[in-house]
Motif scaffolding. Structure first.
Motif, PDB file in Angstrom:
ATOM      1  N   LEU A   1       0.859  -1.193   0.038  1.00  0.00           N
ATOM      2  CA  LEU A   1       0.018   0.153   0.100  1.00  0.00           C
ATOM      3  C   LEU A   1       0.798   1.331   0.005  1.00  0.00           C
ATOM      4  N   ALA A   2       2.174   1.038  -0.089  1.00  0.00           N
ATOM      5  CA  ALA A   2       3.162   2.333   0.055  1.00  0.00           C
ATOM      6  C   ALA A   2       2.671   3.379  -0.992  1.00  0.00           C
ATOM      7  N   PRO A   3       2.454   4.535  -0.593  1.00  0.00           N
ATOM      8  CA  PRO A   3       2.055   5.568  -1.702  1.00  0.00           C
ATOM      9  C   PRO A   3       3.478   6.174  -2.124  1.00  0.00           C
ATOM     10  N   SER A   4       4.612   6.253  -1.791  1.00  0.00           N
ATOM     11  CA  SER A   4       5.850   6.833  -1.967  1.00  0.00           C
ATOM     12  C   SER A   4       7.057   5.690  -1.782  1.00  0.00           C
ATOM     13  N   VAL A   5       8.068   5.920  -2.570  1.00  0.00           N
ATOM     14  CA  VAL A   5       9.273   5.297  -2.268  1.00  0.00           C
ATOM     15  C   VAL A   5       9.724   5.468  -0.704  1.00  0.00           C
ATOM     16  N   GLY A   6       9.610   6.533  -0.291  1.00  0.00           N
ATOM     17  CA  GLY A   6       9.848   6.689   1.344  1.00  0.00           C
ATOM     18  C   GLY A   6       9.213   5.782   2.242  1.00  0.00           C
ATOM     19  N   ALA A   7       7.800   5.683   1.713  1.00  0.00           N
ATOM     20  CA  ALA A   7       6.843   4.766   2.643  1.00  0.00           C
ATOM     21  C   ALA A   7       7.204   3.353   2.336  1.00  0.00           C
ATOM     22  N   LEU A   8       7.680   2.999   1.008  1.00  0.00           N
ATOM     23  CA  LEU A   8       8.108   1.823   0.816  1.00  0.00           C
ATOM     24  C   LEU A   8       9.354   1.271   1.644  1.00  0.00           C
ATOM     25  N   ILE A   9      10.295   2.142   1.669  1.00  0.00           N
ATOM     26  CA  ILE A   9      11.626   1.945   2.314  1.00  0.00           C
ATOM     27  C   ILE A   9      11.257   1.758   3.997  1.00  0.00           C
ATOM     28  N   VAL A  10      10.545   2.514   4.487  1.00  0.00           N
ATOM     29  CA  VAL A  10      10.154   2.273   5.931  1.00  0.00           C
ATOM     30  C   VAL A  10       9.446   1.069   6.207  1.00  0.00           C
ATOM     31  N   ALA A  11       8.280   0.541   5.295  1.00  0.00           N
ATOM     32  CA  ALA A  11       7.795  -0.595   5.445  1.00  0.00           C
ATOM     33  C   ALA A  11       8.767  -1.722   5.232  1.00  0.00           C
ATOM     34  N   ARG A  12       9.751  -1.763   4.359  1.00  0.00           N
ATOM     35  CA  ARG A  12      10.573  -2.716   4.169  1.00  0.00           C
ATOM     36  C   ARG A  12      11.476  -2.833   5.336  1.00  0.00           C
ATOM     37  N   THR A  13      11.915  -1.813   5.821  1.00  0.00           N
ATOM     38  CA  THR A  13      12.700  -1.770   7.203  1.00  0.00           C
ATOM     39  C   THR A  13      11.661  -2.766   8.304  1.00  0.00           C
ATOM     40  N   VAL A  14      10.553  -2.550   8.312  1.00  0.00           N
ATOM     41  CA  VAL A  14       9.847  -3.253   9.222  1.00  0.00           C
ATOM     42  C   VAL A  14       9.520  -4.610   9.094  1.00  0.00           C
ATOM     43  N   GLN A  15       9.683  -4.964   7.681  1.00  0.00           N
ATOM     44  CA  GLN A  15       9.544  -6.265   7.021  1.00  0.00           C
ATOM     45  C   GLN A  15      10.994  -6.988   7.413  1.00  0.00           C
ATOM     46  N   GLY A  16      11.923  -6.433   7.245  1.00  0.00           N
ATOM     47  CA  GLY A  16      13.302  -6.980   7.631  1.00  0.00           C
ATOM     48  C   GLY A  16      13.345  -7.366   9.048  1.00  0.00           C
ATOM     49  N   ILE A  17      12.723  -6.332  10.119  1.00  0.00           N
ATOM     50  CA  ILE A  17      12.574  -6.881  11.455  1.00  0.00           C
ATOM     51  C   ILE A  17      11.948  -8.159  11.511  1.00  0.00           C
ATOM     52  N   GLY A  18      10.746  -8.280  10.919  1.00  0.00           N
ATOM     53  CA  GLY A  18      10.102  -9.631  10.897  1.00  0.00           C
ATOM     54  C   GLY A  18      10.675 -10.822  10.415  1.00  0.00           C
ATOM     55  N   ALA A  19      11.535 -10.282   9.340  1.00  0.00           N
ATOM     56  CA  ALA A  19      12.401 -11.592   8.915  1.00  0.00           C
ATOM     57  C   ALA A  19      13.568 -11.976   9.670  1.00  0.00           C
ATOM     58  N   ALA A  20      14.099 -11.086  10.530  1.00  0.00           N
ATOM     59  CA  ALA A  20      15.056 -11.085  11.563  1.00  0.00           C
ATOM     60  C   ALA A  20      14.447 -12.121  12.730  1.00  0.00           C
TER      61      ALA A  20
END
Length: 507
Positions: free
Chosen positions: A116-135
């Motif tokens: 649902l990210a509307p911008s590349v900045g929002a995508l990068i933030v969501a990817r950071t949280v996704q990486g925490i889940g993967a960790a």
């Protein structure tokens, strides 16, 4: 939690009859541990690879710069890499199953945010949280799996587990291309949601809780390690954009490097260290972690550039680029379970050294074959050879590292191994990107090919170092398990896989 039994998962081990691991029955509890760990690993690895073939579409849709694209990959890798040891330690304290479920939930919800990210900045933030889940997911999946199987059966189990990651490598680029071409790039993230949410109830009902040794969390160790890892990885991933000599990069790497000896000093005196230094007495543990760092640095960096090389230099669509990556993933899917059995039978060192040698050959071949008009036939051979090398090396090196650990240390050993693997991926992308920038760019097919060729040449050199490091692994006959402080003499497997007591030896 007062009625729990530290260091156990509740999964019964198989009865052994002295006929060797190939005839040992696998219990239902072990099958569930294997299936759920493999599904979770599949989801995490798939997410890393589906993004690769969608980068061009993300760049066009969100008007992203090259630095934004790199951060779309590295934001995930950074949080993934630096929190693995923390997650393993928290899992030992609060329960591996409990944290595993939390990781699956966080990964699934953050995937929704990515879509649902509307911008590349929002995508990068969501990817950071996704990486925490993967960790959270990866070390606990590996810890639960290794706890469920005895040492003489881990090679087979890790081979099957490796085939799941091989399937992710096989399916990731293709699915990324299919979804990006047929629907939209957002669907590469929606794909994760049902996998994670369906897995959660099975984890809660089919796996028993497991804990590591000790009850206290090594908070100073967690802080020191996290800050050191952030400093080192941040400096490396920012080097391509800010410059290796910039104040940001130099200060970040210097701070991270300065905190490493502080972390080691604290681990030597902590009552319940997050990474017991006694594990490094084993050559299998030390050399194996170095090998997986180098192997994953090369593999992640090569895939990152190969998917773009297919599109930028050779003019392929995302779907076509994904399909052309298939030779890289077929071998791990087909060979990894057999490689695990071979590691059980013949030992890990021949498979790891041989696999790294094949990886070296594949990378060197790709460097020589690179041109802005290369036919697909010239790329199939080196990708296949590289895939075969990875298929032999990864299950064997995973078994070599984890099998040196006492049962109560499996969570910590798995966390250390997963950390080195992901740090290798982060450093690999950053280092190869820096090398790429010195001799090429995105301005034309020829310019991209020049940079890609140089990056593959450096990857070949890293593979040579990995091959030499693999030769430092001990022979199976002298490998030993490093006991926990309260343990007696270590257990090692005899010729038929039956445990026997031996005098303590230094690998």
């Amino acid at each position: 939690m007062s009625n729990r039994k530290p260091g156990t998962t509740g999964a019964p081990g198989p009865a052994t009859s002295g006929t060797g691991p190939s005839r040992t029955a696998t219990t239902p509890a072990q099958w569930w541990a294997l299936v759920l760990a493999s599904v979770a690993s599949f989801m995490v690895i798939l997410d890393m690879l589906v993004v690769a073939t969608a980068l061009t579409a993300i760049q066009q849709d969100l008007h992203a710069s090259i630095a934004d694209l790199e951060w779309t990959v590295n934001a995930y890798t950074l949080s993934f890499a630096v929190l693995l040891m923390t997650s393993a330690s928290l899992g030992d304290r609060f329960g591996r199953r409990r944290l595993f479920v939390a990781g699956l939930a966080l990964f699934s919800l953050s995937s929704v945010a990515c879509a649902l990210a509307p911008s590349v900045g929002a995508l990068i933030v969501a990817r950071t949280v996704q990486g925490i889940g993967a960790a959270v997911i990866m070390p606990l999946a590996l810890g639960l799996l290794n706890s469920a199987f005895p040492p003489e059966r881990r090679g087979w189990a890790l081979g099957v587990y490796g085939s799941a990651t091989g399937l992710a490598v096989l399916a990731g680029p293709v699915l990324g291309g299919v979804l990006t071409d047929g629907l939209a790039w957002q669907w590469i993230f929606w794909l994760n949601v049902p996998i994670g949410l369906i897995a959660i109830p099975f984890v809660l009902t089919r796996l028993k809780e497991g804990f590591g040794q000790g009850t206290a969390v090594d908070l100073p160790g967690l802080v020191l390690f996290t800050l050191a890892a952030v400093g080192l990885v941040w400096g490396v991933v920012r080097a391509d954009s800010a410059g290796w000599g910039s104040a940001e990069v130099v200060s970040s790497i210097a701070a991270g490097a300065a905190l490493v000896p502080a972390f080691v000093w604290w681990q030597s005196r902590a009552r319940t260290p997050m990474l017991p230094l006694r594990l490094f007495r084993s050559r299998a543990f030390s050399a194996g972690n170095a090998v997986i760092f180098l192997l994953n640095a090369v593999l992640t960096g090569a895939i990152f550039f190969m998917t773009q090389y297919q599109q930028v230099a050779l003019g392929q669509s995302p779907l076509s680029a994904g399909l052309r990556m298939l030779p890289w993933g077929v071998a791990p899917f087909l060979i990894a379970p057999r490689a695990g059995r071979m590691a059980d039978r013949f030992g890990e060192r021949p498979l790891i050294a041989g696999g790294m040698a094949l990886q070296t050959l594949g990378m060197g071949w790709l460097a020589l074959a690179a041109s802005d008009h290369a036919g697909y036939a010239a790329l199939v051979g080196p990708m296949t050879v590289s895939g075969i090398g990875v298929s032999f090396a990864i299950p064997a090196v995973t078994k070599a590292v984890v099998s040196t650990s006492a049962p109560t240390d499996i969570g910590k050993a798995s966390g250390a191994f997963s950390t080195m693997r992901q740090l290798g991926g982060a450093f690999g992308v950053a280092i190869l990107a820096a090398v790429f920038s010195t001799s090429g760019g995105y301005g034309s097919a020829a310019s991209f090919t020049d940079g890609y060729r140089t990056a593959m040449a450096v990857a070949t050199g890293l593979c040579v170092v990995g091959t030499v490091t693999a030769l430092a692994l001990p022979r199976a006959a002298v490998r030993r398990t490093v006991p926990a402080p309260s343990a007696g003499r270590p257990l090692v497997s005899g010729p038929a896989g039956a445990p026997s007591r031996t005098p303590s030896r230094t690998d």
